[in-house]
Design an enzyme around this catalytic site. Structure first.
Site, PDB file in Angstrom:
ATOM      1  N   ARG A  21     -11.952  18.496   2.641  1.00 26.80           N
ATOM      2  CA  ARG A  21     -11.236  17.263   2.281  1.00 26.80           C
ATOM      3  C   ARG A  21      -9.984  17.583   1.472  1.00 26.80           C
ATOM      4  O   ARG A  21      -8.936  16.982   1.676  1.00 26.80           O
ATOM      5  CB  ARG A  21     -12.139  16.306   1.508  1.00 26.80           C
ATOM      6  CG  ARG A  21     -13.275  15.753   2.345  1.00 26.80           C
ATOM      7  CD  ARG A  21     -14.218  14.899   1.525  1.00 26.80           C
ATOM      8  NE  ARG A  21     -14.789  15.703   0.445  1.00 26.80           N
ATOM      9  CZ  ARG A  21     -15.292  15.217  -0.680  1.00 26.80           C
ATOM     10  NH1 ARG A  21     -15.302  13.918  -0.908  1.00 26.80           N
ATOM     11  NH2 ARG A  21     -15.798  16.014  -1.594  1.00 26.80           N
ATOM     12  N   ASN A  40     -16.556  12.602   3.052  1.00 28.09           N
ATOM     13  CA  ASN A  40     -17.773  13.232   3.562  1.00 28.09           C
ATOM     14  C   ASN A  40     -18.752  12.156   4.012  1.00 28.09           C
ATOM     15  O   ASN A  40     -18.978  11.183   3.293  1.00 28.09           O
ATOM     16  CB  ASN A  40     -18.447  14.072   2.474  1.00 28.09           C
ATOM     17  CG  ASN A  40     -17.792  15.414   2.268  1.00 28.09           C
ATOM     18  OD1 ASN A  40     -17.018  15.876   3.090  1.00 28.09           O
ATOM     19  ND2 ASN A  40     -18.114  16.055   1.160  1.00 28.09           N
TER      20      ASN A  40
END
Length: 93
Positions: A21, A40
């Protein structure tokens, strides 16, 4: 012609707990003109939403599907749509 677009991507593979990320955010900011987030999911995937110039969204998608990402990408699924707006920058969620 570089119209605005919304790109939603689900990335499969070993993409959690490897900085995926963070690197996605860095790439989005480096490409420029993109807002959205990387998140996520409970099933091990990462969801990426990016809005901005279509060409820039394509560049991010190419990176997400490449071998240059952290971890291991086994596949990506994408959906293109019209931008909805409301994002401040590019966030990690």
């Amino acid at each position: 012609m570089n119209e605005e677009a919304r790109l939603v991507v689900w990335v499969r593979g070993q993409v959690q707990q490897v900085g995926f990320r963070w690197f996605t955010r860095e790439n989005a900011l480096g490409i420029g003109g993109l807002t959205g987030f990387a998140l996520n999911l409970d099933d091990g995937r990462v969801q990426v939403v990016a809005e901005g110039p279509r060409e820039n969204c394509h560049r991010l998608l190419e990176w997400l599907a490449s071998d240059d990402t952290p971890g291991r990408v086994d596949g990506v699924t994408e959906i293109w749509d019209t931008p909805r707006g409301g994002y401040e920058g590019f966030a990690i969620r």
